[in-house]
Design a protein around this motif. Structure first.
Motif, PDB file in Angstrom:
ATOM      1  N   ALA A 133       0.852  -1.188   0.000  1.00 20.53           N
ATOM      2  CA  ALA A 133       0.000   0.000   0.000  1.00 20.53           C
ATOM      3  C   ALA A 133       0.886   1.235   0.000  1.00 20.53           C
ATOM      4  O   ALA A 133       1.967   1.234   0.596  1.00 20.53           O
ATOM      5  CB  ALA A 133      -0.923  -0.009   1.216  1.00 20.53           C
TER       6      ALA A 133
ATOM      7  N   GLY B 223      -6.158   2.833  -7.045  1.00 19.74           N
ATOM      8  CA  GLY B 223      -6.408   3.538  -5.794  1.00 19.74           C
ATOM      9  C   GLY B 223      -7.304   4.739  -5.994  1.00 19.74           C
ATOM     10  O   GLY B 223      -7.920   4.918  -7.058  1.00 19.74           O
TER      11      GLY B 223
ATOM     12  N   ASP C 163      -2.897   4.263  -2.789  1.00 18.34           N
ATOM     13  CA  ASP C 163      -2.857   3.260  -3.853  1.00 18.34           C
ATOM     14  C   ASP C 163      -2.494   1.891  -3.299  1.00 18.34           C
ATOM     15  O   ASP C 163      -1.838   1.770  -2.260  1.00 18.34           O
ATOM     16  CB  ASP C 163      -1.808   3.641  -4.911  1.00 18.34           C
TER      17      ASP C 163
END
Length: 212
Positions: free
Chosen positions: A69, A125, A107
């Protein structure tokens, strides 16, 4: 292999720069404006793209071997040129919409297995953003706050002292940013441009280079 253990780190940090192209998806409704016995019907579009530049910082957390992430505070500097065509008379005017976006994309990155010093990935994202330069007293006025959906592809390139990550992504606005409450307008005839549009959505294509 260069930097063979860099991907085993839980946290990754870096910076970015790049170029992007801003666009707007404008839905026109064919509104007819009448004044002094004359009728006007305005059609708005962004027919071409102007390049802008991007700077920001990257923070990435490794969730598992192939999934991570990212939080990417970023600034986008650019503009769009909106063309308004009067279908009935053939007249045309232009509006330069300058935009300075402060964005905080979140994202998710799905990577393939590493091959030597290359590792491709896909990403998706959302990107909340604020426009710092939205101006009043123009043909079209947009809201300052928006949120965009991001999808893209990229490649991790491993060098001896750093990792370079070129990425191409496409961004699509999720909200209608057209402001219809034009209390800023002092000339009532200027409302004809706003009334000619049903909705306006931001779009963007960005080529970004990350350095870790």
């Amino acid at each position: 292999m260069n930097r063979p253990f860099i991907d085993t780190r839980v946290w990754h940090y870096g910076f970015l720069f790049g170029v992007h192209f801003q666009d707007q998806d404008i839905a026109n409704n064919g509104f007819v404006y009448s004044s002094d016995g004359k009728e006007e019907s305005w059609y708005a579009e962004v027919p071409s793209y102007s390049p802008g530049f991007t700077v920001g910082v990257l923070g990435e957390v490794r969730i598992c071997e192939y999934f991570s992430a990212r939080l990417i505070p970023t600034m986008y500097f650019g503009d769009k040129v909106v063309h308004y065509h009067d279908i009935r008379s053939g007249n045309e005017i232009r509006q330069i919409v300058k935009s300075t976006y402060v964005a905080v994309p979140v994202d998710f990155k799905i990577s393939a297995p590493r091959f030597n010093n290359y590792r491709p990935y896909i990403m998706a994202g959302v990107m909340p953003l604020v426009d710092l330069t939205a101006k009043e007293q123009q043909e079209m006025l947009v809201k300052r706050v928006d949120c965009m959906l991001e999808v893209g592809i990229g490649m991790d390139l491993y060098f001896r002292y750093f990792k370079l990550i070129p990425e191409l992504k496409f961004c699509f606005g999720l909200t209608d940013i057209l402001r219809r409450d034009r209390t800023d307008i002092t000339e009532p005839s200027m409302l004809k441009y706003t009334e000619s549009m049903n909705s306006v959505h931001n779009r963007m294509v960005a080529l970004t280079f990350y350095f870790e």
